[in-house]
Design an enzyme around this catalytic site. Structure first.
Site, mmCIF file in Angstrom:
data_model
loop_
_atom_site.group_PDB
_atom_site.id
_atom_site.type_symbol
_atom_site.label_atom_id
_atom_site.label_comp_id
_atom_site.label_asym_id
_atom_site.label_seq_id
_atom_site.Cartn_x
_atom_site.Cartn_y
_atom_site.Cartn_z
ATOM 1 N N LYS A 174 -3.408 -17.844 -6.927
ATOM 2 C CA LYS A 174 -3.365 -18.849 -5.861
ATOM 3 C C LYS A 174 -4.772 -19.327 -5.521
ATOM 4 O O LYS A 174 -5.021 -20.535 -5.410
ATOM 5 C CB LYS A 174 -2.685 -18.273 -4.609
ATOM 6 C CG LYS A 174 -1.203 -18.036 -4.769
ATOM 7 C CD LYS A 174 -0.630 -17.320 -3.548
ATOM 8 C CE LYS A 174 0.837 -17.013 -3.712
ATOM 9 N NZ LYS A 174 1.399 -16.314 -2.538
ATOM 10 N N SER A 195 -3.486 -15.010 -0.982
ATOM 11 C CA SER A 195 -2.851 -13.793 -0.496
ATOM 12 C C SER A 195 -1.417 -13.747 -0.986
ATOM 13 O O SER A 195 -0.771 -14.786 -1.156
ATOM 14 C CB SER A 195 -2.893 -13.764 1.037
ATOM 15 O OG SER A 195 -2.448 -12.518 1.523
ATOM 16 N N ASP A 196 -0.931 -12.550 -1.226
ATOM 17 C CA ASP A 196 0.457 -12.381 -1.618
ATOM 18 C C ASP A 196 0.918 -11.013 -1.135
ATOM 19 O O ASP A 196 0.102 -10.097 -0.985
ATOM 20 C CB ASP A 196 0.638 -12.488 -3.133
ATOM 21 C CG ASP A 196 2.093 -12.699 -3.500
ATOM 22 O OD1 ASP A 196 2.584 -13.837 -3.327
ATOM 23 O OD2 ASP A 196 2.759 -11.733 -3.912
ATOM 24 N N GLN A 197 2.206 -10.907 -0.893
ATOM 25 C CA GLN A 197 2.750 -9.638 -0.416
ATOM 26 C C GLN A 197 3.972 -9.262 -1.229
ATOM 27 O O GLN A 197 4.848 -10.097 -1.469
ATOM 28 C CB GLN A 197 3.127 -9.732 1.058
ATOM 29 C CG GLN A 197 3.534 -8.400 1.661
ATOM 30 C CD GLN A 197 3.806 -8.532 3.144
ATOM 31 O OE1 GLN A 197 4.779 -9.160 3.535
ATOM 32 N NE2 GLN A 197 2.954 -7.947 3.962
ATOM 33 N N ALA A 233 -1.885 -8.214 -0.801
ATOM 34 C CA ALA A 233 -3.060 -8.450 -1.636
ATOM 35 C C ALA A 233 -3.826 -9.656 -1.126
ATOM 36 O O ALA A 233 -3.245 -10.641 -0.668
ATOM 37 C CB ALA A 233 -2.643 -8.669 -3.076
#
EC number: 3.6.1.-
Length: 194
Positions: free
Chosen positions: A53, A69-71, A106
């Protein structure tokens, strides 16, 4: 002078968290495939997606600092994604009730001035209450948490689903670990209090 700061996200929850820092930023939505790669661990998936991203947006915004960001939530070694609808959300909550779910939040800060990046996976352990089917269904009708991993919007009524939360960063569960982010910004000498 501060370089431009960009949040590479369509998430209103991440935007709200970043606004807490009172820093000027813009939002650019990255178009990437978020499918987990075969054999990829949950933390690897979250870190890869956060970096993709940030890099995707940075490619079109030279000189900017880009936050990706990623979850990914996991239980029993399986990824718990965004449910998308009521039936899937209810199934997720049934599976998670009375159990502890690991949320991998993250973060990647890509520095478009240098081409360098910093990444971190902030883990949160969230223990869900053993709620009745009726309580879970009522929660879903009130909150509609179909766009969040694990069906629990902890920034809203979803906090009532949780019995305990363990994390080094209280904002990680919502999806943007601000302690980690401010550390990364300090590492690139971005003024936080100017």
């Amino acid at each position: 002078m501060r370089p431009p700061l960009i949040l590479a996200s369509s998430s209103p929850y991440r935007r709200e968290l970043l606004e807490r820092l009172r820093l000027p930023f813009e939002i650019v939505v990255p178009a990437i495939d978020e499918t987990p790669a075969p054999g990829e661990s949950p933390d690897q998936t979250a870190l890869r997606l956060a970096r993709q991203k940030a890099e995707k947006v940075a490619a079109a915004h030279a000189g900017a600092l880009v936050i990706g960001s990623d979850q990914v939530a996991t239980l029993d070694g399986k990824q718990v994604g965004k449910p998308g609808d009521h039936a899937r959300a209810l199934a997720q909550l049934h599976w998670m009730r009375g159990r502890t779910v690991t949320f991998h939040s993250a973060l990647c800060l890509y520095d478009g001035r240098t081409g360098q990046h910093q990444s971190e996976d902030v883990r949160t352990l969230a223990t869900f209450r053993s709620l009745s089917d009726e309580e879970l269904d009522a929660y879903l009708h009130l909150e509609h948490p179909y766009d969040v991993a694990g069906s629990a919007k902890s920034e809203g009524l979803g906090i009532a689903l949780l019995e305990r939360v363990e994390s080094p960063d209280p904002t990680a569960l919502v999806g943007l670990p601000l302690i980690a982010l401010t550390t990364m910004l300090r590492n690139v000498h971005y003024p936080l209090f100017a």
